[in-house]
Design an enzyme around this catalytic site. Structure first.
Site, PDB file in Angstrom:
ATOM      1  N   LYS A   1      -0.663   2.782 -41.619  1.00  0.00           N
ATOM      2  CA  LYS A   1      -0.608   3.622 -40.424  1.00  0.00           C
ATOM      3  C   LYS A   1      -0.702   2.799 -39.141  1.00  0.00           C
ATOM      4  O   LYS A   1      -0.411   3.310 -38.064  1.00  0.00           O
ATOM      5  CB  LYS A   1      -1.683   4.716 -40.460  1.00  0.00           C
ATOM      6  CG  LYS A   1      -3.121   4.248 -40.326  1.00  0.00           C
ATOM      7  CD  LYS A   1      -4.062   5.442 -40.486  1.00  0.00           C
ATOM      8  CE  LYS A   1      -5.518   5.040 -40.472  1.00  0.00           C
ATOM      9  NZ  LYS A   1      -6.037   4.629 -39.178  1.00  0.00           N
ATOM     10  N   ASP A   2      -1.087   1.523 -39.252  1.00  0.00           N
ATOM     11  CA  ASP A   2      -1.129   0.643 -38.077  1.00  0.00           C
ATOM     12  C   ASP A   2       0.226   0.018 -37.755  1.00  0.00           C
ATOM     13  O   ASP A   2       0.405  -0.549 -36.676  1.00  0.00           O
ATOM     14  CB  ASP A   2      -2.137  -0.499 -38.286  1.00  0.00           C
ATOM     15  CG  ASP A   2      -3.577  -0.014 -38.313  1.00  0.00           C
ATOM     16  OD1 ASP A   2      -3.819   1.127 -37.881  1.00  0.00           O
ATOM     17  OD2 ASP A   2      -4.441  -0.773 -38.774  1.00  0.00           O
TER      18      ASP A   2
ATOM     19  N   ARG B   1      -3.965  12.516 -32.394  1.00  0.00           N
ATOM     20  CA  ARG B   1      -3.537  13.391 -33.491  1.00  0.00           C
ATOM     21  C   ARG B   1      -4.699  14.218 -34.008  1.00  0.00           C
ATOM     22  O   ARG B   1      -4.592  15.441 -34.209  1.00  0.00           O
ATOM     23  CB  ARG B   1      -2.960  12.538 -34.637  1.00  0.00           C
ATOM     24  CG  ARG B   1      -2.721  13.315 -35.931  1.00  0.00           C
ATOM     25  CD  ARG B   1      -2.448  12.382 -37.105  1.00  0.00           C
ATOM     26  NE  ARG B   1      -3.550  11.492 -37.407  1.00  0.00           N
ATOM     27  CZ  ARG B   1      -4.623  11.820 -38.114  1.00  0.00           C
ATOM     28  NH1 ARG B   1      -4.763  13.047 -38.591  1.00  0.00           N
ATOM     29  NH2 ARG B   1      -5.587  10.936 -38.351  1.00  0.00           N
ATOM     30  N   ARG B   2      -5.822  13.551 -34.249  1.00  0.00           N
ATOM     31  CA  ARG B   2      -6.996  14.278 -34.733  1.00  0.00           C
ATOM     32  C   ARG B   2      -7.499  15.251 -33.667  1.00  0.00           C
ATOM     33  O   ARG B   2      -7.869  16.383 -33.975  1.00  0.00           O
ATOM     34  CB  ARG B   2      -8.105  13.295 -35.127  1.00  0.00           C
ATOM     35  CG  ARG B   2      -7.804  12.539 -36.412  1.00  0.00           C
ATOM     36  CD  ARG B   2      -8.899  11.537 -36.744  1.00  0.00           C
ATOM     37  NE  ARG B   2      -8.629  10.866 -38.015  1.00  0.00           N
ATOM     38  CZ  ARG B   2      -8.854   9.586 -38.247  1.00  0.00           C
ATOM     39  NH1 ARG B   2      -9.350   8.813 -37.283  1.00  0.00           N
ATOM     40  NH2 ARG B   2      -8.583   9.058 -39.421  1.00  0.00           N
TER      41      ARG B   2
ATOM     42  N   ARG C   1     -14.340   4.273 -30.360  1.00  0.00           N
ATOM     43  CA  ARG C   1     -13.691   3.228 -31.139  1.00  0.00           C
ATOM     44  C   ARG C   1     -14.770   2.474 -31.887  1.00  0.00           C
ATOM     45  O   ARG C   1     -15.946   2.766 -31.775  1.00  0.00           O
ATOM     46  CB  ARG C   1     -12.915   2.275 -30.208  1.00  0.00           C
ATOM     47  CG  ARG C   1     -11.600   2.887 -29.715  1.00  0.00           C
ATOM     48  CD  ARG C   1     -10.583   1.841 -29.310  1.00  0.00           C
ATOM     49  NE  ARG C   1     -10.411   0.826 -30.341  1.00  0.00           N
ATOM     50  CZ  ARG C   1     -10.038  -0.421 -30.077  1.00  0.00           C
ATOM     51  NH1 ARG C   1      -9.809  -0.798 -28.833  1.00  0.00           N
ATOM     52  NH2 ARG C   1      -9.890  -1.289 -31.057  1.00  0.00           N
TER      53      ARG C   1
ATOM     54  N   ARG D   1     -19.094   3.883 -35.744  1.00  0.00           N
ATOM     55  CA  ARG D   1     -18.742   5.297 -35.590  1.00  0.00           C
ATOM     56  C   ARG D   1     -19.766   6.216 -36.240  1.00  0.00           C
ATOM     57  O   ARG D   1     -20.202   7.199 -35.642  1.00  0.00           O
ATOM     58  CB  ARG D   1     -17.345   5.543 -36.185  1.00  0.00           C
ATOM     59  CG  ARG D   1     -16.259   4.806 -35.426  1.00  0.00           C
ATOM     60  CD  ARG D   1     -14.889   5.123 -35.971  1.00  0.00           C
ATOM     61  NE  ARG D   1     -13.897   4.202 -35.434  1.00  0.00           N
ATOM     62  CZ  ARG D   1     -12.628   4.512 -35.207  1.00  0.00           C
ATOM     63  NH1 ARG D   1     -12.200   5.727 -35.474  1.00  0.00           N
ATOM     64  NH2 ARG D   1     -11.790   3.625 -34.729  1.00  0.00           N
TER      65      ARG D   1
ATOM     66  N   CYS E   1       2.444   4.866 -32.509  1.00  0.00           N
ATOM     67  CA  CYS E   1       1.319   5.054 -33.430  1.00  0.00           C
ATOM     68  C   CYS E   1       0.202   5.902 -32.826  1.00  0.00           C
ATOM     69  O   CYS E   1      -0.605   6.468 -33.547  1.00  0.00           O
ATOM     70  CB  CYS E   1       0.729   3.703 -33.824  1.00  0.00           C
ATOM     71  SG  CYS E   1       1.875   2.598 -34.632  1.00  0.00           S
TER      72      CYS E   1
END
Length: 322
Positions: A84-85, A132-133, A154, A160, A247
């Site tokens: 996904k990166d 997106r989230r 981040r 996190r 992305c």
């Protein structure tokens, strides 16, 4: 004896605990296939040192550039990326030789007091650095008749989850695959259904990349490839590319393989684009035969993207990357 058998293969990896873990798994598999030693070469990327948001510094491609430059300079023989990166454009000099079997593609919630998303209180503060989230979580909350506040964060997994443990946030959202790969899947308090939150294109999958000119290594790495994973993520990334979205755009996509008994005969591709506040989503799906080639997988993604654009997806993505 082949003199190359004693020569270590150099695997380029980011330095994070998650990157080192997933690269270590690939290294073990490559040792078994080739009979050669594999050494990890740790590379710091701009995305690892910058504290700015991903959208500000150019999307998640910032984690990839330094690894690709090391490949092109001959400092490493191959590299492992979180798929996904990867930007959707592929440099001609490099090839993704393998996409191993995909991990769980879903997003995971890590919340205080063991809460699920539906149990979170009205006004809950949820940490995520992903547009997106943010879009889909806000939409999900609206569907449940409540409001959430998303907080841009981040950092690595420890950082996190630390925001929740310290009481700064009620919950954070992470990729389930990442938690599983570092042995911390049991810390998730909820796995978000893909019916409510679609993952990032390629989430949970890895890309093993090397020089396009290294035929011998390409042939060895190809043994790690999972054809169904490759077909699914190729369709997802084709959708992302056809939407002209980078992305960091609020695009979710997932290709499911649909089985009739033991026989996998169809693939369903779902895509979503939404406004960050979750007020408006364009979410569509298409189902067809499992793609048997790269071109067929690409076509599936483009077709769904065209339908989404016709339904107004472009206007929901904010700035479209050029």
């Amino acid at each position: 004896m082949n003199p190359r058998l004693d020569q270590p293969l150099r695997l380029g990896t980011r330095r994070s605990k998650l990157a080192m873990s997933q690269s270590g798994h690939v290294a073990d598999a490559v040792r078994a296939i080739t009979g050669r030693p594999v050494e990890l070469v740790e590379i710091t990327t701009y995305g690892d040192v910058s504290r700015e948001s991903l959208a500000q510094i150019g999307g998640t491609g910032v984690f990839v550039t330094a690894l690709r430059e090391a490949l092109l300079r001959g400092e490493v023989d191959f590299a492992v990326h979180s798929l996904k990166d990867l930007p959707t454009g592929q440099p001609e000099e490099l090839v993704i030789a393998a996409m191993p079997l995909r991990e769980d593609p879903r997003d995971a919630l890590v919340a205080r007091d063991g809460l699920t998303f539906e149990q979170l209180p009205d006004g809950a503060r949820i940490g995520t650095g992903s547009p997106r989230r943010t879009a889909q979580l806000n939409h999900y909350a609206r569907a449940l008749g409540k409001r959430i506040e998303t907080v841009a964060i981040r950092g690595n997994v420890d950082t996190r989850i630390g925001f929740v443990r310290d009481g700064e946030l009620d919950a954070v959202v992470l990729a389930a695959a990442g938690l599983n790969r570092i042995g911390r899947g049991d810390e998730a308090t909820d796995l978000l259904s893909v019916d409510s939150v679609l993952p990032a294109p390629g989430q949970g999958a890895l890309a093993v990349e090397c020089l396009a000119s290294d035929a011998e290594l390409i042939a060895s790495l190809a043994e790690l490839d999972d054809p169904h994973t490759r077909a699914a993520v190729t369709a997802e990334r084709s959708l992302l590319a056809a939407l002209e979205a980078g992305c960091s755009a609020p695009v979710g996509a997932l290709a499911d393989l649909l089985a009739d008994g033991q026989v996998v005969n169809e693939m369903r591709l779902r895509g979503v684009v939404g406004t960050l506040d979750g007020a408006t989503l364009v979410q569509l799906s298409t189902t067809g035969p499992v793609p048997q080639s790269y071109d067929e997988a690409m076509a599936l993604g483009r077709e769904l993207a065209d339908e989404m654009l016709a339904k107004g997806a472009a206007g929901l993505m904010g700035e479209r990357s050029l």
